[in-house]
Write a protein that holds these residues in place. Sequence first.
Motif, mmCIF file in Angstrom:
data_model
loop_
_atom_site.group_PDB
_atom_site.id
_atom_site.type_symbol
_atom_site.label_atom_id
_atom_site.label_comp_id
_atom_site.label_asym_id
_atom_site.label_seq_id
_atom_site.Cartn_x
_atom_site.Cartn_y
_atom_site.Cartn_z
ATOM 1 N N LEU A 98 0.833 -1.206 0.000
ATOM 2 C CA LEU A 98 0.000 0.000 0.000
ATOM 3 C C LEU A 98 0.869 1.258 0.000
ATOM 4 N N LEU A 101 2.157 1.745 -3.547
ATOM 5 C CA LEU A 101 1.118 2.205 -4.476
ATOM 6 C C LEU A 101 0.962 3.725 -4.462
ATOM 7 N N GLU A 102 1.316 4.355 -3.355
ATOM 8 C CA GLU A 102 1.224 5.813 -3.284
ATOM 9 C C GLU A 102 2.189 6.489 -4.250
ATOM 10 N N ARG A 182 -4.195 -0.287 -10.701
ATOM 11 C CA ARG A 182 -3.746 0.291 -9.436
ATOM 12 C C ARG A 182 -4.885 0.440 -8.421
ATOM 13 N N ASP A 183 -6.034 0.969 -8.835
ATOM 14 C CA ASP A 183 -7.108 1.214 -7.876
ATOM 15 C C ASP A 183 -7.679 -0.086 -7.327
ATOM 16 N N ARG A 186 -5.212 -1.527 -4.862
ATOM 17 C CA ARG A 186 -5.281 -0.835 -3.572
ATOM 18 C C ARG A 186 -6.451 -1.364 -2.745
ATOM 19 N N ASP A 187 -7.617 -1.503 -3.353
ATOM 20 C CA ASP A 187 -8.780 -2.009 -2.622
ATOM 21 C C ASP A 187 -8.520 -3.422 -2.098
ATOM 22 N N VAL A 190 -6.015 -3.268 0.845
ATOM 23 C CA VAL A 190 -6.648 -2.708 2.044
ATOM 24 C C VAL A 190 -7.450 -3.803 2.747
#
Length: 249
Positions: A98, A101-102, A182-183, A186-187, A190
């Motif tokens: 995570l 990914l930023e 990417r999105d 991320r989900d 998380v």
Amino acid sequence: MQLGRMRNMKYGSEPLIFHAQGYHDYKPVWPKLRDWVFAQPPQQLGPRPRVTIITCNNGHEAMGLFESSVERLGIPYIVAGRQFPVWSNAEHKPLAILEALEQVETEYVLCADSRDAILAGDPELLVDRLLAEFPAGTGMVFGACQMSWPNAPELSGFELDLPGAAASEYKHLNGGAWIGRRDLVRDFFVAARDAAPHPAAPESEQGKLRIVFPDFHPRVALDYGVRLFHNVGFVFEDTYQIVEEAEAA
């Protein structure tokens, strides 16, 4: 120029990431694949337009093989996890991913384990294959493996019931290599971060990934046909052959 391509003759595929998963010596195909990758002439591909490469490496001396293979291609990459010198895969790997990914600005992210994975070619090809060979709604693909680990019925049951499992010996999610939007990535991580570790493997993130996998399927899928990734731990049949560029094309 590459010294031909390494083709899996059993599946008719040319995976670009090989992963020798597990702390064991049952990896007879691995040395051939590893040596072939590192015998290729170095390239300078530069940043890839659609995909960013990330990995987790806390600085332990056993890490860095994946980065070495990426460097031979001349592709930049992101390393996360340096702030966790005492490492737990279950706790720190989702956090490190995570964090990485930023820093990602491309649409896709490719990740593989630092210690025991290698990249054999341009990761843009993996994006092409994801888009061309998986259903339109699929936005993330994990490499699959033959063994269910952690070996728990509540984890393996879902994977064995998926349509693709019947036609492949690679039926189970392996967290060592994946690619995705990417999105969605991320989900997914998380959810993995917030999941409790599986009691059969409390220090492993793989149980957490397999716990949340049903909630994300079919947007998250497995690579049954080793089209992108090949997890070669406990693979005893050598199905690989070098083919010349003209034939491979």
